[in-house]
Design an enzyme around this catalytic site. Sequence first.
Site, short mmCIF file in Angstrom:
data_model
loop_
_atom_site.label_atom_id
_atom_site.label_comp_id
_atom_site.label_asym_id
_atom_site.label_seq_id
_atom_site.Cartn_x
_atom_site.Cartn_y
_atom_site.Cartn_z
N SER A 283 0.85 -1.19 0.00
CA SER A 283 0.00 0.00 0.00
C SER A 283 0.88 1.23 0.00
O SER A 283 1.96 1.24 0.60
CB SER A 283 -0.91 0.00 1.24
OG SER A 283 -1.47 1.27 1.46
N ARG A 322 -21.17 -6.89 -46.64
CA ARG A 322 -20.11 -6.38 -45.76
C ARG A 322 -20.70 -5.22 -44.99
O ARG A 322 -21.27 -4.31 -45.58
CB ARG A 322 -18.87 -5.95 -46.56
CG ARG A 322 -18.10 -7.14 -47.14
CD ARG A 322 -16.83 -6.71 -47.86
NE ARG A 322 -16.00 -5.89 -47.01
CZ ARG A 322 -15.30 -4.83 -47.44
NH1 ARG A 322 -15.36 -4.46 -48.70
NH2 ARG A 322 -14.57 -4.14 -46.60
#
Length: 448
Positions: A283, A322
Amino acid sequence: MTSAFPAPDDHDAGLLGPGWTGAPAARTTGDTAYLRALLDAEAALTRAQAALGLAPAQAAAAVTEAADPARFDLRSLAARARAGGNPVIPLVADLTRAVGEPYGPYVHRGATSQDIMDTAAMLVAARTLDPVLADLARTERALARLAATHRDTPMPGRTLTQHAVPTTFGLKAAGWRALVLDARDRIAPVRQALPAQLGGAAGTLAAFRAYGAPDATALTEAYAREVGLAAAPLPWHALRTPVADLAGCLAFTAGALGKLAEDVLTLSRTETGEVSEGDGGGSSAMPHKANPVRATLLASAARRAPQLAATLYGSLAAGDERPAGAWHAEWEPLRELLRLTGGAARDAAELAEGLRVDPAAMRRDLDLSRGLIVSERLSAVLAPRLGRARAKDLLTELARRSHAERRSLGELLAEETELKDLDLPELTDPARYTGFAGDLTDRALERR
């Protein structure tokens, strides 16, 4: 003075992606890796045509030699991709120029941009899934060892966050392993089936026929061989099953590994301490902490993966031969999903291999309810003796008194004259009420 606009390569550094930074997926999904895949797809196309006599062998050699990522400017390609909506268009121009005469015209011949983009995406996926499968194998082996070692290590079973009945850590680890194997069994067939894409302008392969291709099957199979992917039965420009299958197996894997993470996060809380990561993270403000970082990153991936998969599933609704937009929407979510899952597989392997188990803490926590955790067992034993209703009423009252007087269930039961002949120490010992946990663990470990 630093620039306010970092180069595109800087975006791949992983500053905000600790879950995948440093994992094999970081290398296989970066911009350079995608460029490598695009170039591999182009070179394979020329080689396939040469194999069918549609291009000179020298053209195949020239394109393959020129398809070196180091010869291309990623920043320039990214900037010029905006004009046509994808990076293949500027890449083809640059590759054609790099090949030069007389073989430059054989670059990209007959193909469309989506052929190359889709094939490259499948190559990137293949190159990412191989190490994912290897990391899942590492995780499975480590969990199998934990399950076997702790086959009979009792611990509290928890349902809806509360102690329920005793279980064993071996059975819990066997369950984690089962999910890892489920993930493997979903990824492996998807990996094997990843297809090359070849359809030409609108999925008819018309240009290739004009150039003299003998038939569609020979052409697509030659391309698949050259690029190292499966041959698709049809062009899949608007049939996005391969991407949806990827989405499903990747999201499942992230979620399956997230289950492991959630359990570790719960069991490694300070007040629980039944397991801990081998080397937790520190930490910035509290020197005493050893945070379960790998489990935290796994939990993060499990929460993000479903939304990324949802975008890919949404692209199944791809219009025309497409699509406009649906195909384009896949690129970034697919890469992020590959990265997340690749990083998660790496973190899961490291977590499982380094996990520390504290049987003493598990035994301590079994006793927190002062024997109430075996009330189910006592119900089964007392019902034939006292009648079901009387047994339930008695145990309910004794549970109330146990909480109020902070006395053990065994102590209170011992005061009941009608139960004097029972072996209460044995009946109230949580370690002796784990059911078939050991047998279930053994059965789970038979799966390979």
